[in-house]
Scaffold this motif. Structure first.
Motif, PDB file in Angstrom:
ATOM      1  N   GLN A  28       0.552  -1.251   0.091  1.00 25.07           N
ATOM      2  CA  GLN A  28      -0.071  -0.173  -0.057  1.00 25.07           C
ATOM      3  C   GLN A  28       0.853   1.256  -0.096  1.00 25.07           C
ATOM      4  O   GLN A  28       0.194   2.292   0.579  1.00 25.07           O
ATOM      5  CB  GLN A  28      -0.698   0.012   1.445  1.00 25.07           C
ATOM      6  N   PHE A  29       1.881   1.358  -0.831  1.00 26.25           N
ATOM      7  CA  PHE A  29       3.002   2.683  -0.777  1.00 26.25           C
ATOM      8  C   PHE A  29       3.586   2.166  -2.452  1.00 26.25           C
ATOM      9  O   PHE A  29       3.576   0.964  -2.537  1.00 26.25           O
ATOM     10  CB  PHE A  29       3.794   3.054   0.481  1.00 26.25           C
ATOM     11  N   ASN A  30       4.599   3.160  -2.218  1.00 26.98           N
ATOM     12  CA  ASN A  30       5.386   3.553  -3.922  1.00 26.98           C
ATOM     13  C   ASN A  30       6.744   2.759  -2.958  1.00 26.98           C
ATOM     14  O   ASN A  30       7.696   2.633  -2.308  1.00 26.98           O
ATOM     15  CB  ASN A  30       5.239   4.656  -4.588  1.00 26.98           C
ATOM     16  N   ASN A  31       7.190   1.118  -3.733  1.00 20.68           N
ATOM     17  CA  ASN A  31       8.038   0.431  -3.565  1.00 20.68           C
ATOM     18  C   ASN A  31       9.719   0.953  -3.820  1.00 20.68           C
ATOM     19  O   ASN A  31      10.273   0.168  -3.443  1.00 20.68           O
ATOM     20  CB  ASN A  31       8.208  -0.738  -2.359  1.00 20.68           C
ATOM     21  N   TYR A  32       9.313   1.663  -5.343  1.00 21.02           N
ATOM     22  CA  TYR A  32      10.140   1.740  -5.908  1.00 21.02           C
ATOM     23  C   TYR A  32      11.233   1.070  -6.388  1.00 21.02           C
ATOM     24  O   TYR A  32      10.305  -0.216  -6.866  1.00 21.02           O
ATOM     25  CB  TYR A  32      11.470   3.002  -5.362  1.00 21.02           C
ATOM     26  N   HIS A  33      12.291   0.569  -6.391  1.00 22.33           N
ATOM     27  CA  HIS A  33      13.316  -0.289  -6.770  1.00 22.33           C
ATOM     28  C   HIS A  33      14.007  -1.256  -5.848  1.00 22.33           C
ATOM     29  O   HIS A  33      14.964  -0.863  -5.032  1.00 22.33           O
ATOM     30  CB  HIS A  33      14.237   0.336  -7.766  1.00 22.33           C
ATOM     31  N   SER A  34      12.946  -1.901  -5.331  1.00 19.56           N
ATOM     32  CA  SER A  34      13.190  -2.822  -3.953  1.00 19.56           C
ATOM     33  C   SER A  34      14.218  -3.774  -3.725  1.00 19.56           C
ATOM     34  O   SER A  34      14.544  -4.214  -5.016  1.00 19.56           O
ATOM     35  CB  SER A  34      12.206  -3.967  -3.519  1.00 19.56           C
ATOM     36  N   GLN A  35      15.481  -3.567  -3.054  1.00 18.17           N
ATOM     37  CA  GLN A  35      16.549  -5.108  -2.931  1.00 18.17           C
ATOM     38  C   GLN A  35      16.973  -5.516  -2.405  1.00 18.17           C
ATOM     39  O   GLN A  35      17.614  -6.567  -2.306  1.00 18.17           O
ATOM     40  CB  GLN A  35      17.526  -3.176  -3.304  1.00 18.17           C
ATOM     41  N   GLY A  36      16.513  -5.304  -0.418  1.00 12.42           N
ATOM     42  CA  GLY A  36      16.435  -5.996   0.260  1.00 12.42           C
ATOM     43  C   GLY A  36      15.714  -6.855   1.060  1.00 12.42           C
ATOM     44  O   GLY A  36      15.027  -5.188   1.551  1.00 12.42           O
ATOM     45  N   MET A  37      15.137  -7.011   2.137  1.00 10.35           N
ATOM     46  CA  MET A  37      14.326  -7.919   3.165  1.00 10.35           C
ATOM     47  C   MET A  37      14.534  -8.733   4.069  1.00 10.35           C
ATOM     48  O   MET A  37      15.392  -9.675   3.817  1.00 10.35           O
ATOM     49  CB  MET A  37      13.235  -8.232   2.436  1.00 10.35           C
ATOM     50  N   VAL A  38      13.969  -8.641   4.949  1.00  5.20           N
ATOM     51  CA  VAL A  38      14.107  -9.038   6.856  1.00  5.20           C
ATOM     52  C   VAL A  38      12.899  -9.165   6.427  1.00  5.20           C
ATOM     53  O   VAL A  38      12.312  -8.076   6.757  1.00  5.20           O
ATOM     54  CB  VAL A  38      15.326  -8.658   7.459  1.00  5.20           C
TER      55      VAL A  38
END
Length: 282
Positions: A28-38
Protein backbone atom coordinates in the motif's frame (compact mmCIF):
# COMPACT_ATOMS: atom_id res chain seq x y z
CA UNK A 1 19.05 -16.45 12.73
CA UNK A 2 20.37 -19.91 13.53
CA UNK A 3 18.10 -22.54 12.00
CA UNK A 4 19.49 -25.99 11.33
CA UNK A 5 16.09 -27.05 9.98
CA UNK A 6 16.27 -24.36 7.30
CA UNK A 7 19.74 -25.48 6.27
CA UNK A 8 18.74 -29.14 6.16
CA UNK A 9 15.55 -28.34 4.29
CA UNK A 10 17.32 -26.13 1.78
CA UNK A 11 19.69 -28.96 0.89
CA UNK A 12 16.67 -31.03 -0.16
CA UNK A 13 15.56 -28.48 -2.75
CA UNK A 14 16.25 -29.28 -6.41
CA UNK A 15 15.39 -27.83 -9.81
CA UNK A 16 12.32 -30.10 -9.74
CA UNK A 17 11.01 -28.54 -6.51
CA UNK A 18 7.50 -27.17 -6.91
CA UNK A 19 7.02 -23.68 -5.48
CA UNK A 20 3.37 -22.94 -4.70
CA UNK A 21 2.08 -19.36 -4.46
CA UNK A 22 0.25 -19.11 -1.11
CA UNK A 23 -0.48 -15.40 -0.97
CA UNK A 24 -0.02 -12.14 -2.85
CA UNK A 25 -0.11 -9.05 -0.65
CA UNK A 26 -0.41 -5.74 -2.45
CA UNK A 27 1.93 -3.13 -0.98
CA UNK A 28 0.00 0.00 0.00
CA UNK A 29 2.86 2.34 -0.87
CA UNK A 30 5.31 3.02 -3.69
CA UNK A 31 8.12 0.52 -3.11
CA UNK A 32 10.26 2.01 -5.95
CA UNK A 33 13.09 -0.43 -6.88
CA UNK A 34 13.26 -2.76 -3.87
CA UNK A 35 16.55 -4.41 -2.93
CA UNK A 36 16.70 -6.41 0.33
CA UNK A 37 14.29 -7.65 2.99
CA UNK A 38 14.15 -9.21 6.45
CA UNK A 39 11.24 -10.19 8.67
CA UNK A 40 11.35 -9.23 12.36
CA UNK A 41 8.29 -10.44 14.22
CA UNK A 42 5.18 -9.27 12.40
CA UNK A 43 6.98 -6.60 10.36
CA UNK A 44 9.04 -6.61 7.18
CA UNK A 45 11.99 -4.26 6.70
CA UNK A 46 12.86 -3.56 3.07
CA UNK A 47 15.56 -1.48 1.43
CA UNK A 48 14.78 0.32 -1.82
CA UNK A 49 16.19 2.90 -4.19
CA UNK A 50 14.11 5.74 -5.59
CA UNK A 51 15.71 6.73 -8.88
CA UNK A 52 15.48 10.39 -9.77
CA UNK A 53 18.02 10.31 -12.59
CA UNK A 54 19.24 7.09 -14.17
CA UNK A 55 23.01 6.61 -14.54
CA UNK A 56 24.09 7.02 -18.17
CA UNK A 57 26.88 4.95 -19.71
CA UNK A 58 29.93 6.78 -21.04
CA UNK A 59 31.35 6.08 -24.50
CA UNK A 60 34.70 5.75 -22.76
CA UNK A 61 35.47 5.24 -19.08
CA UNK A 62 36.01 8.41 -17.04
CA UNK A 63 37.97 8.38 -13.78
CA UNK A 64 37.56 4.63 -13.56
CA UNK A 65 33.77 4.66 -14.04
CA UNK A 66 31.73 3.35 -16.95
CA UNK A 67 28.69 5.54 -16.28
CA UNK A 68 27.48 8.65 -14.50
CA UNK A 69 26.46 8.42 -10.86
CA UNK A 70 22.81 9.28 -11.45
CA UNK A 71 20.66 10.64 -8.65
CA UNK A 72 18.38 8.97 -6.16
CA UNK A 73 17.20 8.42 -2.60
CA UNK A 74 17.78 5.32 -0.51
CA UNK A 75 14.85 4.13 1.58
CA UNK A 76 14.13 1.66 4.37
CA UNK A 77 10.44 0.76 4.48
CA UNK A 78 8.72 -1.04 7.34
CA UNK A 79 5.40 -2.69 6.53
CA UNK A 80 3.03 -5.16 8.14
CA UNK A 81 1.54 -8.45 6.95
CA UNK A 82 -1.26 -6.58 5.16
CA UNK A 83 1.21 -4.51 3.13
CA UNK A 84 0.52 -1.31 5.04
CA UNK A 85 3.47 1.06 5.47
CA UNK A 86 4.23 1.50 9.17
CA UNK A 87 7.27 3.78 8.98
CA UNK A 88 10.20 4.65 6.76
CA UNK A 89 13.52 6.45 6.71
CA UNK A 90 16.14 7.45 4.15
CA UNK A 91 19.79 6.48 4.01
CA UNK A 92 22.82 7.56 2.02
CA UNK A 93 25.09 10.47 1.27
CA UNK A 94 25.73 12.31 -1.99
CA UNK A 95 26.22 9.85 -4.86
CA UNK A 96 25.82 6.91 -2.45
CA UNK A 97 22.06 6.44 -2.55
CA UNK A 98 21.60 2.79 -3.58
CA UNK A 99 20.86 0.41 -0.67
CA UNK A 100 21.57 -3.27 -1.29
CA UNK A 101 20.65 -6.59 0.25
CA UNK A 102 20.26 -6.43 4.04
CA UNK A 103 20.54 -8.74 7.06
CA UNK A 104 19.43 -8.74 10.72
CA UNK A 105 21.70 -10.09 13.47
CA UNK A 106 19.18 -10.03 16.30
CA UNK A 107 20.13 -6.49 17.33
CA UNK A 108 20.87 -4.44 14.21
CA UNK A 109 19.86 -4.42 10.58
CA UNK A 110 22.98 -4.09 8.40
CA UNK A 111 22.57 -2.06 5.22
CA UNK A 112 25.13 -1.20 2.52
CA UNK A 113 24.43 2.00 0.55
CA UNK A 114 26.51 2.41 -2.61
CA UNK A 115 26.85 4.46 -5.74
CA UNK A 116 24.72 3.01 -8.53
CA UNK A 117 27.72 1.91 -10.59
CA UNK A 118 30.50 -0.70 -10.31
CA UNK A 119 33.94 -0.04 -8.79
CA UNK A 120 32.63 2.92 -6.78
CA UNK A 121 32.16 3.36 -3.03
CA UNK A 122 29.76 2.39 -0.24
CA UNK A 123 28.76 3.17 3.32
CA UNK A 124 27.87 0.29 5.65
CA UNK A 125 25.21 1.22 8.20
CA UNK A 126 23.86 -0.59 11.24
CA UNK A 127 20.27 0.34 12.06
CA UNK A 128 18.16 -0.06 15.19
CA UNK A 129 14.94 -1.69 13.93
CA UNK A 130 12.83 -0.12 16.68
CA UNK A 131 13.84 3.50 16.10
CA UNK A 132 15.22 3.23 12.52
CA UNK A 133 18.20 5.21 13.77
CA UNK A 134 21.15 4.35 11.51
CA UNK A 135 24.81 4.64 12.46
CA UNK A 136 27.64 4.60 9.94
CA UNK A 137 29.87 1.62 10.68
CA UNK A 138 32.53 1.92 7.96
CA UNK A 139 33.16 2.77 4.30
CA UNK A 140 34.31 0.61 1.41
CA UNK A 141 36.03 1.59 -1.81
CA UNK A 142 33.79 -0.55 -4.00
CA UNK A 143 30.11 -1.01 -4.78
CA UNK A 144 28.68 -3.35 -2.13
CA UNK A 145 25.40 -4.75 -3.38
CA UNK A 146 24.55 -7.08 -0.51
CA UNK A 147 25.57 -7.72 3.10
CA UNK A 148 25.25 -10.64 5.53
CA UNK A 149 26.16 -10.60 9.23
CA UNK A 150 27.80 -13.84 10.41
CA UNK A 151 26.37 -14.69 13.81
CA UNK A 152 29.22 -16.64 15.39
CA UNK A 153 31.96 -14.01 15.47
CA UNK A 154 30.32 -10.90 14.04
CA UNK A 155 32.03 -10.88 10.66
CA UNK A 156 30.33 -9.09 7.78
CA UNK A 157 30.28 -10.61 4.31
CA UNK A 158 29.60 -8.33 1.37
CA UNK A 159 29.52 -8.78 -2.38
CA UNK A 160 30.51 -6.39 -5.13
CA UNK A 161 28.57 -5.31 -8.22
CA UNK A 162 27.13 -8.46 -9.81
CA UNK A 163 28.52 -10.42 -6.81
CA UNK A 164 31.73 -11.11 -8.70
CA UNK A 165 33.79 -10.63 -5.54
CA UNK A 166 33.23 -11.37 -1.87
CA UNK A 167 34.59 -9.23 0.94
CA UNK A 168 34.87 -10.13 4.62
CA UNK A 169 35.26 -7.49 7.36
CA UNK A 170 35.30 -7.53 11.13
CA UNK A 171 32.67 -5.49 12.98
CA UNK A 172 34.96 -2.42 12.89
CA UNK A 173 35.28 -2.55 9.11
CA UNK A 174 38.80 -3.96 8.94
CA UNK A 175 39.01 -6.04 5.77
CA UNK A 176 39.94 -9.63 6.52
CA UNK A 177 39.57 -11.17 3.09
CA UNK A 178 38.52 -10.63 -0.49
CA UNK A 179 37.87 -13.51 -2.86
CA UNK A 180 36.58 -13.94 -6.38
CA UNK A 181 33.18 -15.59 -6.62
CA UNK A 182 33.79 -18.89 -8.40
CA UNK A 183 30.09 -19.42 -9.19
CA UNK A 184 28.75 -17.76 -12.33
CA UNK A 185 25.24 -19.16 -12.03
CA UNK A 186 23.47 -16.00 -10.79
CA UNK A 187 24.29 -12.53 -9.46
CA UNK A 188 23.40 -12.33 -5.78
CA UNK A 189 20.93 -9.61 -4.81
CA UNK A 190 19.99 -10.41 -1.20
CA UNK A 191 21.08 -12.81 1.54
CA UNK A 192 20.68 -13.90 5.14
CA UNK A 193 22.70 -15.68 7.79
CA UNK A 194 21.13 -19.07 8.57
CA UNK A 195 23.48 -20.37 11.26
CA UNK A 196 26.36 -22.84 11.39
CA UNK A 197 28.64 -20.46 9.49
CA UNK A 198 26.40 -20.43 6.40
CA UNK A 199 24.30 -17.98 4.42
CA UNK A 200 21.58 -18.33 1.82
CA UNK A 201 21.70 -15.84 -1.04
CA UNK A 202 19.24 -15.13 -3.83
CA UNK A 203 19.40 -13.38 -7.15
CA UNK A 204 19.11 -13.50 -10.91
CA UNK A 205 21.10 -13.79 -14.09
CA UNK A 206 19.95 -11.85 -17.15
CA UNK A 207 20.60 -14.04 -20.20
CA UNK A 208 20.14 -13.50 -23.93
CA UNK A 209 16.56 -14.38 -24.81
CA UNK A 210 16.36 -15.95 -28.28
CA UNK A 211 12.61 -15.28 -28.36
CA UNK A 212 12.98 -11.56 -27.62
CA UNK A 213 16.27 -9.80 -28.32
CA UNK A 214 15.07 -6.64 -26.54
CA UNK A 215 14.06 -8.33 -23.29
CA UNK A 216 16.53 -10.62 -21.48
CA UNK A 217 15.56 -13.95 -19.97
CA UNK A 218 15.73 -13.78 -16.18
CA UNK A 219 16.97 -16.95 -14.50
CA UNK A 220 16.49 -16.87 -10.75
CA UNK A 221 18.26 -18.88 -8.12
CA UNK A 222 19.13 -19.58 -4.51
CA UNK A 223 22.47 -20.69 -3.08
CA UNK A 224 23.78 -21.95 0.25
CA UNK A 225 27.33 -20.68 0.86
CA UNK A 226 29.92 -21.62 3.47
CA UNK A 227 31.17 -18.41 5.10
CA UNK A 228 34.58 -19.84 6.00
CA UNK A 229 35.50 -20.94 2.47
CA UNK A 230 33.01 -18.71 0.55
CA UNK A 231 32.24 -21.71 -1.62
CA UNK A 232 28.80 -22.78 -2.79
CA UNK A 233 27.44 -25.86 -1.03
CA UNK A 234 24.09 -26.19 -2.78
CA UNK A 235 22.25 -24.12 -5.39
CA UNK A 236 19.00 -24.36 -7.31
CA UNK A 237 17.33 -22.44 -10.16
CA UNK A 238 14.08 -20.52 -9.65
CA UNK A 239 11.79 -19.81 -12.61
CA UNK A 240 8.50 -18.62 -11.04
CA UNK A 241 7.36 -15.30 -12.50
CA UNK A 242 5.90 -12.19 -10.85
CA UNK A 243 2.83 -10.20 -11.98
CA UNK A 244 5.11 -7.77 -13.87
CA UNK A 245 6.99 -10.61 -15.57
CA UNK A 246 10.11 -10.82 -13.40
CA UNK A 247 11.58 -13.92 -11.85
CA UNK A 248 10.63 -13.89 -8.16
CA UNK A 249 14.20 -13.87 -6.81
CA UNK A 250 14.84 -10.51 -8.45
CA UNK A 251 15.98 -8.48 -5.43
CA UNK A 252 14.28 -8.81 -1.98
CA UNK A 253 13.95 -12.38 -0.71
CA UNK A 254 13.55 -13.76 2.80
CA UNK A 255 13.38 -17.47 3.66
CA UNK A 256 12.12 -19.30 6.73
CA UNK A 257 11.10 -22.78 7.76
CA UNK A 258 7.35 -23.34 8.22
CA UNK A 259 6.36 -26.83 9.43
CA UNK A 260 7.30 -29.18 6.56
CA UNK A 261 7.90 -26.41 4.03
CA UNK A 262 10.33 -23.66 3.18
CA UNK A 263 8.53 -20.34 2.91
CA UNK A 264 9.86 -17.69 0.53
CA UNK A 265 8.85 -14.03 0.71
CA UNK A 266 9.72 -11.91 -2.33
CA UNK A 267 9.08 -8.41 -3.72
CA UNK A 268 10.38 -8.64 -7.31
CA UNK A 269 8.34 -5.84 -8.91
CA UNK A 270 8.96 -2.09 -8.87
CA UNK A 271 6.77 0.87 -7.85
CA UNK A 272 3.42 -0.86 -7.33
CA UNK A 273 4.78 -4.20 -6.23
CA UNK A 274 3.34 -7.04 -4.19
CA UNK A 275 4.87 -9.30 -1.60
CA UNK A 276 4.62 -12.83 -2.96
CA UNK A 277 4.63 -15.73 -0.51
CA UNK A 278 5.63 -19.13 -1.87
CA UNK A 279 6.09 -22.46 -0.14
CA UNK A 280 7.98 -25.60 -1.15
CA UNK A 281 7.56 -28.96 0.53
CA UNK A 282 10.74 -30.53 1.94
Amino acid sequence: MDDQNLIAGFKKLTRSTKWVLKNQIELQFNNYHSQGMVRIGDFFYMSSVELIEWPIRYDQAKQGHDRTSGKGIGHIFVFDRQGKLVKETSLGEGDMYHPGGIDFDGTYIWVPVAEYRPHSQSIVYKMNPLTLKAEESFRVQDHIGGLVREGQNGKLIGNSWGSRKFYVWDSCGRQLLDKENMSHFIDYQDGQYVGDGKMIVSGISELVNPASKSKPFELGGLALIDLFTLETLHEIPITEISPQGHVITRNPVFLEIAAETIRLYAVPDDNDGSMLIYEAAI
